[in-house]
Enzyme design. Structure first.
Site, PDB file in Angstrom:
ATOM      1  N   ASP A 241       0.871  -1.178   0.000  1.00 31.94           N
ATOM      2  CA  ASP A 241       0.000   0.000   0.000  1.00 31.94           C
ATOM      3  C   ASP A 241       0.908   1.228   0.000  1.00 31.94           C
ATOM      4  OD1 ASP A 241      -1.704  -2.136   0.599  1.00 31.94           O
ATOM      5  OD2 ASP A 241      -2.956  -0.940   1.948  1.00 31.94           O
TER       6      ASP A 241
ATOM      7  N   LYS B  26      -6.864   3.449  -2.759  1.00 30.80           N
ATOM      8  CA  LYS B  26      -7.179   3.360  -1.331  1.00 30.80           C
ATOM      9  C   LYS B  26      -7.440   4.755  -0.789  1.00 30.80           C
ATOM     10  CE  LYS B  26      -4.970   1.898   3.022  1.00 30.80           C
ATOM     11  NZ  LYS B  26      -3.787   1.208   3.589  1.00 30.80           N
TER      12      LYS B  26
ATOM     13  N   LYS C 175     -10.119   0.210  -2.042  1.00 34.26           N
ATOM     14  CA  LYS C 175      -9.925  -0.165  -0.640  1.00 34.26           C
ATOM     15  C   LYS C 175     -10.326   1.008   0.240  1.00 34.26           C
ATOM     16  CE  LYS C 175      -6.549  -1.517   2.880  1.00 34.26           C
ATOM     17  NZ  LYS C 175      -5.169  -1.995   3.163  1.00 34.26           N
TER      18      LYS C 175
END
Length: 218
Positions: A92, A156, A185
């Site tokens: 991430d 995300k 996400k």
């Protein structure tokens, strides 16, 4: 509503700076017990988690350029390669938020594209964090367009370190902007089953939370 296998959509997360190795071990045991998608941990604990989770079906995710995104691109790339070498399956990564706020979108795009290329070169899933709480609506959309163009696997919402987390509106908008080619996400502030299901209904494919056990056992 997409509520099937909620546990399998959760990145069981522990990124607090004071987290101990014992905390990481406990996180991994919980992830195996409840069959979460991954554990999301700081890079120093990748090896520990990879050993504990080997053969369990639970992946290891880590963070890159975290939480500010202001790391040099070359360092982000090396972090990705090192994460893979130590056992991470997903990363991430945070965009350079300062560049985004400055309107230097070309630099943002180059940074993320190089990171995506590095991740895919070594077979790692990459999620790009745009830190929605710090961006205007126009900036969020521009960031989403860049993430989509980069070929990233996920966009995300948040690091959880910038004072704001995922909102249903942001998740819904991000899904509309990236379409089906990029997953979403939702992360930050997801502490209840109700909130988790709202995020899924809005379009989230993955949930980042430190409250995974509570979410699936209530």
């Amino acid at each position: 509503m997409r509520t099937m296998n909620l546990a399998g959509m959760i990145d069981h997360t522990l990124l607090k700076p004071e987290a101990t190795e014992k905390d990481i071990v406990n996180l991994c045991h919980e992830a195996k017990q409840h069959k979460f998608a991954t554990v999301c941990i700081n890079p120093a604990y990748i090896c520990t988690a990879a050993k504990l989770l080997h053969g369990s079906g639970v992946g290891v995710a880590t963070v890159i350029g975290f939480p500010l995104g202001a790391t040099m691109t070359e360092i982000k790339v090396q972090e990705i390669f090192a994460a893979k070498a130590h056992g991470a399956r997903e990363v991430d990564i945070v965009i350079n938020i300062g560049w985004a706020k400055s309107g230097n979108w070309e630099a943002v795009a180059k940074d993320i594209t190089r990171a995506v290329e590095a991740a895919h070169c070594c077979g790692v899933t990459i999620k790009v964090i745009i830190e929605t709480s710090l961006l205007t609506e126009e900036e969020k959309q521009k960031a989403a367009e860049i993430v989509k163009a980069s070929g990233a696997d996920y966009i995300k919402t948040s690091t959880g370190f910038a004072g704001g987390g995922a909102t249903v509106e942001d998740v819904r908008n991000l899904k509309a902007w990236v379409g089906q080619s990029v997953k979403v996400k939702a992360s930050g502030g997801i502490r209840s089953r109700e909130t988790a299901l709202q995020m899924v209904e809005a379009g989230a494919d993955r949930l980042g939370t430190s409250s995974g056990v509570q979410i699936i056992t209530v």
